[in-house]
Motif scaffolding. Structure first.
Motif, PDB file in Angstrom:
ATOM      1  N   VAL A 196      25.799  38.720  47.797  1.00  0.00           N
ATOM      2  CA  VAL A 196      26.851  37.730  47.535  1.00  0.00           C
ATOM      3  C   VAL A 196      27.376  37.875  46.110  1.00  0.00           C
ATOM      4  O   VAL A 196      28.591  37.843  45.860  1.00  0.00           O
ATOM      5  CB  VAL A 196      26.317  36.308  47.775  1.00  0.00           C
ATOM      6  N   ARG A 197      26.454  38.071  45.148  1.00  0.00           N
ATOM      7  CA  ARG A 197      26.879  38.222  43.757  1.00  0.00           C
ATOM      8  C   ARG A 197      27.697  39.500  43.550  1.00  0.00           C
ATOM      9  O   ARG A 197      28.692  39.499  42.833  1.00  0.00           O
ATOM     10  CB  ARG A 197      25.647  38.232  42.837  1.00  0.00           C
ATOM     11  N   LYS A 198      27.271  40.593  44.196  1.00  0.00           N
ATOM     12  CA  LYS A 198      28.037  41.830  44.088  1.00  0.00           C
ATOM     13  C   LYS A 198      29.426  41.668  44.693  1.00  0.00           C
ATOM     14  O   LYS A 198      30.422  42.170  44.156  1.00  0.00           O
ATOM     15  CB  LYS A 198      27.291  42.967  44.776  1.00  0.00           C
ATOM     16  N   SER A 199      29.493  40.958  45.831  1.00  0.00           N
ATOM     17  CA  SER A 199      30.780  40.730  46.475  1.00  0.00           C
ATOM     18  C   SER A 199      31.691  39.892  45.584  1.00  0.00           C
ATOM     19  O   SER A 199      32.888  40.182  45.450  1.00  0.00           O
ATOM     20  CB  SER A 199      30.566  40.040  47.827  1.00  0.00           C
ATOM     21  N   ARG A 200      31.113  38.856  44.950  1.00  0.00           N
ATOM     22  CA  ARG A 200      31.910  38.018  44.050  1.00  0.00           C
ATOM     23  C   ARG A 200      32.362  38.818  42.832  1.00  0.00           C
ATOM     24  O   ARG A 200      33.481  38.649  42.346  1.00  0.00           O
ATOM     25  CB  ARG A 200      31.100  36.806  43.618  1.00  0.00           C
ATOM     26  N   GLY A 201      31.490  39.694  42.348  1.00  0.00           N
ATOM     27  CA  GLY A 201      31.861  40.525  41.201  1.00  0.00           C
ATOM     28  C   GLY A 201      33.009  41.460  41.529  1.00  0.00           C
ATOM     29  O   GLY A 201      33.954  41.612  40.739  1.00  0.00           O
ATOM     30  N   ARG A 202      32.938  42.086  42.715  1.00  0.00           N
ATOM     31  CA  ARG A 202      34.040  42.964  43.118  1.00  0.00           C
ATOM     32  C   ARG A 202      35.341  42.182  43.277  1.00  0.00           C
ATOM     33  O   ARG A 202      36.415  42.649  42.895  1.00  0.00           O
ATOM     34  CB  ARG A 202      33.686  43.666  44.430  1.00  0.00           C
ATOM     35  N   SER A 203      35.227  40.980  43.869  1.00  0.00           N
ATOM     36  CA  SER A 203      36.426  40.152  44.061  1.00  0.00           C
ATOM     37  C   SER A 203      37.028  39.755  42.718  1.00  0.00           C
ATOM     38  O   SER A 203      38.264  39.752  42.556  1.00  0.00           O
ATOM     39  CB  SER A 203      36.077  38.896  44.862  1.00  0.00           C
ATOM     40  N   LEU A 204      36.169  39.445  41.746  1.00  0.00           N
ATOM     41  CA  LEU A 204      36.665  39.061  40.424  1.00  0.00           C
ATOM     42  C   LEU A 204      37.368  40.233  39.747  1.00  0.00           C
ATOM     43  O   LEU A 204      38.458  40.069  39.170  1.00  0.00           O
ATOM     44  CB  LEU A 204      35.506  38.576  39.557  1.00  0.00           C
ATOM     45  N   VAL A 205      36.761  41.424  39.833  1.00  0.00           N
ATOM     46  CA  VAL A 205      37.382  42.606  39.231  1.00  0.00           C
ATOM     47  C   VAL A 205      38.714  42.918  39.909  1.00  0.00           C
ATOM     48  O   VAL A 205      39.726  43.212  39.246  1.00  0.00           O
ATOM     49  CB  VAL A 205      36.433  43.815  39.325  1.00  0.00           C
ATOM     50  N   LEU A 206      38.734  42.840  41.242  1.00  0.00           N
ATOM     51  CA  LEU A 206      39.957  43.132  41.980  1.00  0.00           C
ATOM     52  C   LEU A 206      41.049  42.119  41.650  1.00  0.00           C
ATOM     53  O   LEU A 206      42.212  42.494  41.434  1.00  0.00           O
ATOM     54  CB  LEU A 206      39.668  43.127  43.482  1.00  0.00           C
ATOM     55  N   THR A 207      40.684  40.841  41.600  1.00  0.00           N
ATOM     56  CA  THR A 207      41.660  39.800  41.280  1.00  0.00           C
ATOM     57  C   THR A 207      42.223  39.978  39.875  1.00  0.00           C
ATOM     58  O   THR A 207      43.429  39.834  39.643  1.00  0.00           O
ATOM     59  CB  THR A 207      41.019  38.411  41.400  1.00  0.00           C
ATOM     60  N   THR A 208      41.335  40.326  38.929  1.00  0.00           N
ATOM     61  CA  THR A 208      41.782  40.552  37.553  1.00  0.00           C
ATOM     62  C   THR A 208      42.734  41.737  37.475  1.00  0.00           C
ATOM     63  O   THR A 208      43.761  41.685  36.785  1.00  0.00           O
ATOM     64  CB  THR A 208      40.572  40.795  36.636  1.00  0.00           C
ATOM     65  N   ALA A 209      42.410  42.811  38.197  1.00  0.00           N
ATOM     66  CA  ALA A 209      43.281  43.994  38.192  1.00  0.00           C
ATOM     67  C   ALA A 209      44.639  43.680  38.803  1.00  0.00           C
ATOM     68  O   ALA A 209      45.684  44.113  38.288  1.00  0.00           O
ATOM     69  CB  ALA A 209      42.606  45.132  38.946  1.00  0.00           C
TER      70      ALA A 209
END
Length: 281
Positions: A8-21
């Motif tokens: 879940v944390r890895k998924s949230r991290g990827r989502s945060l990076v993608l959203t920021t990009a």
């Protein structure tokens, strides 16, 4: 810590990076349009000030009034709207009819003709500029609407797009309509066209943009300021010695409005139309 929490944390991290990009990309794309809007509110001498302006200035009304007072930009907008709208309507008819013929009929030389059509996609428009100009001279069409509208109605990309899209329509559907007594025109207008409506919307945007943004060919065939389209009118604002960049950028901003309005109304159909011919049944 359980494996579930780690996932879940890895998924949230990827989502945060993608959203920021995505957010950074959106800002990067919008910033030039924002600067254009701000620049239209300043005079010619203040537009390129250092540091650049990020807040509106006092010269918006002055630039707007001066643009229409000193030039025939209003007439050029009307010319471009008429030419682009007419070209889009007629181009849709020609491209859809040709695409339907290539997709659902068999005739001698079909593959050769379609191959020649694809070859023309690789030809730059400058190759045909001189012959096309000579044809317009011989027909007496210089400085006229028909010189802008008629030559490029059979757009190779439009025919290719409609052919690929209509190829996905099952032949059984068309044969069933013919057996029920429907004529070819009725099959085309009441069965085929509603089915490919997203592709029609996408093609309409392409045709409108192609005509609205065309600069070189109208510059060659148009003679009088009363006949100028928007790109030619904007080019005429650039003087040899001085250029009023306030008016020039104001005209640029106004020229974007019809395109933005068209895309906002047809954006869903545009995306669906681009994907319509991606998968062939």
């Amino acid at each position: 810590m359980s494996n579930t929490n780690i996932v879940v944390r890895k998924s949230r991290g990827r989502s945060l990076v993608l959203t920021t990009a995505i957010a950074a990309g959106a800002v990067f794309m919008v910033l030039p349009f924002y600067w254009l809007l701000i620049a239209t509110t300043y005079g010619a001498h203040d537009i390129f000030a250092t540091p650049p302006h990020f807040l509106p200035g006092p010269a918006f009304v002055e630039n707007f009034v001066g643009l229409f007072r000193d030039t025939m930009f209003g007439r050029s907008m009307v010319n471009s709207l008429f030419v682009s709208t007419t070209y889009t309507a007629l181009g849709l008819i020609v491209c859809t009819a040709a695409g339907y013929a290539f997709a659902k009929f068999k005739f001698r030389g079909q593959n050769l003709l379609f191959g020649a059509l694809l070859v023309t996609l690789a030809l730059p428009s400058q190759v045909t500029l001189v012959p096309l100009f000579q044809i317009m001279v011989n027909l007496g069409w210089l400085d006229s609407y028909q010189a802008l509208i008629l030559p490029n109605l059979a757009l190779p990309f439009g025919i290719f797009l409609m052919k690929q899209t209509m190829s996905t329509i099952p032949d059984e559907m068309i044969q069933a309509a013919r057996i029920d007594g429907a004529g070819e025109f009725r099959v085309f207008s009441q069965i085929v066209l509603p089915t490919v409506r997203p592709a029609l919307s996408a093609l309409a945007i392409f045709l409108f943009l192609a005509q609205w943004n065309d600069f070189v060919y109208p510059l060659v065939v148009l003679r009088s300021p009363e006949s100028y389209t928007v790109p030619v009118a904007l080019a005429s604002l650039q003087g040899i010695g001085t250029t009023d960049y306030g008016q020039l950028l104001m005209g640029t901003m106004l020229s974007m409005l019809p395109v933005l309005i068209l895309f906002l109304f047809l954006q869903r159909q545009f995306v669906a139309g681009i994907l319509a011919g991606a998968v062939k049944q």
